[in-house]
Design an enzyme around this catalytic site. Structure first.
Site, PDB file in Angstrom:
ATOM      1  CB  CYS A  54      -0.969  -0.335   1.479  1.00 44.25           C
ATOM      2  SG  CYS A  54      -2.070   1.331   1.309  1.00 44.25           S
ATOM      3  CE1 TYR A  85      -6.067   1.879  -4.705  1.00 42.94           C
ATOM      4  CE2 TYR A  85      -8.244   2.283  -4.073  1.00 42.94           C
ATOM      5  CZ  TYR A  85      -7.058   1.572  -4.073  1.00 42.94           C
ATOM      6  OH  TYR A  85      -6.702   0.890  -2.582  1.00 42.94           O
ATOM      7  CD  GLU A  97      -1.775   0.932  -3.844  1.00 47.10           C
ATOM      8  OE1 GLU A  97      -1.379   0.964  -2.890  1.00 47.10           O
ATOM      9  OE2 GLU A  97      -3.019   0.059  -3.888  1.00 47.10           O
ATOM     10  CG  ASP A 132      -3.068  -4.602   1.600  1.00 44.63           C
ATOM     11  OD1 ASP A 132      -4.094  -4.751   1.879  1.00 44.63           O
ATOM     12  OD2 ASP A 132      -2.419  -3.332   1.889  1.00 44.63           O
ATOM     13  CE1 TYR A 137      -2.489  -2.906  -2.191  1.00 39.85           C
ATOM     14  CE2 TYR A 137      -3.912  -4.578  -3.079  1.00 39.85           C
ATOM     15  CZ  TYR A 137      -4.145  -3.464  -2.583  1.00 39.85           C
ATOM     16  OH  TYR A 137      -5.038  -3.264  -2.525  1.00 39.85           O
ATOM     17  CB  CYS A 200      -0.570   2.704   7.812  1.00 43.95           C
ATOM     18  SG  CYS A 200       1.352   2.614   7.376  1.00 43.95           S
ATOM     19  CB  CYS A 209      19.023  -4.204   4.170  1.00 44.88           C
ATOM     20  SG  CYS A 209      19.990  -4.329   2.722  1.00 44.88           S
TER      21      CYS A 209
END
Length: 218
Positions: A54, A85, A97, A132, A137, A200, A209
């Site tokens: 998202c 959208y 997205e 999602d 996504y 969210c 990382c």
């Protein structure tokens, strides 16, 4: 109902929705940074494009970073010109997205942006991010320079052993040169600033990382 049906795989260019010639309208000024949302961009800045689920939460990750001049959300990696959208949600545009990050490399390195990208979503889920589900996504890095392409691939290779050590599967992140970034509708821009309680599912994945130095919270 048709516009909400998700296609299981990416469409071909021939099968993708046709889109439109006119870009979608976005507010001229960033709601948080106070900078323009569309170019031309200041000399010395560069453009980075990331897809990590998202785009509301993804954009917020990047606008917090020192050295980021502007951010916008939109659609990238597919075929449909200036999609809505609703069209993107069908899976028939080919887009994911995405967030566009305009940054000053003298202040924040591309590697630091990559670190935020890798550490704040699950890059192993294929065509989904958590609950999602759909190709829109998918995890993606769309590069705008050869140096970005080299850095993106190197960061993936550096992060892969970390991901595997934590019991995750192979990284599925798409890494490809940017073909086109299409702006999303105005109400999506800086959505979580305008709607603090909004949805969210983007945030720290608990893995580090080994590139860059920048980190940000949700």
């Amino acid at each position: 109902m048709f516009l909400r049906r998700k296609a299981p795989d990416l469409p071909t260019a021939e099968a993708a929705l046709p889109g439109r010639a006119t870009p979608l309208s976005v507010p001229p000024v960033h709601a948080v940074l106070g900078t323009p949302q569309q170019g031309p961009w200041p000399a010395g800045t560069e453009i980075a494009i990331f897809g990590m689920g998202c785009f509301w939460g993804a954009e917020r990750m990047f606008w917090k970073l020192p050295g980021v001049y502007s951010t916008t959300v939109g659609y990238a990696g597919g075929f449909t010109a200036n999609p809505t959208y609703e069209e993107t949600c069908t899976g028939m545009t080919g887009h994911t997205e995405a967030v566009q990050v305009i940054y000053d490399p003298a202040v924040v390195s591309y590697e630091s942006l990559l670190k935020v990208f890798w550490e704040n979503h699950d890059p192993t889920q294929g065509n989904r991010q958590g609950n999602d589900i759909g190709t829109q996504y998918r995890s993606a890095i769309f590069t705008t320079t050869p140096a970005q392409a080299t850095a993106a691939l190197a960061s993936r290779d550096a992060f892969s052993p970390v991901v595997k050590a934590q019991g995750y599967s192979e990284i599925t992140t798409e890494i490809a040169p940017l073909t086109q970034f299409y702006y999303a509708e105005g109400y999506h821009q800086q959505y979580l600033e305008k709607n603090p309680g909004g949805y969210c599912n983007i945030g720290p994945n608990g893995m580090s990382c080994p590139v860059g130095v920048a980190k940000t919270g949700a």
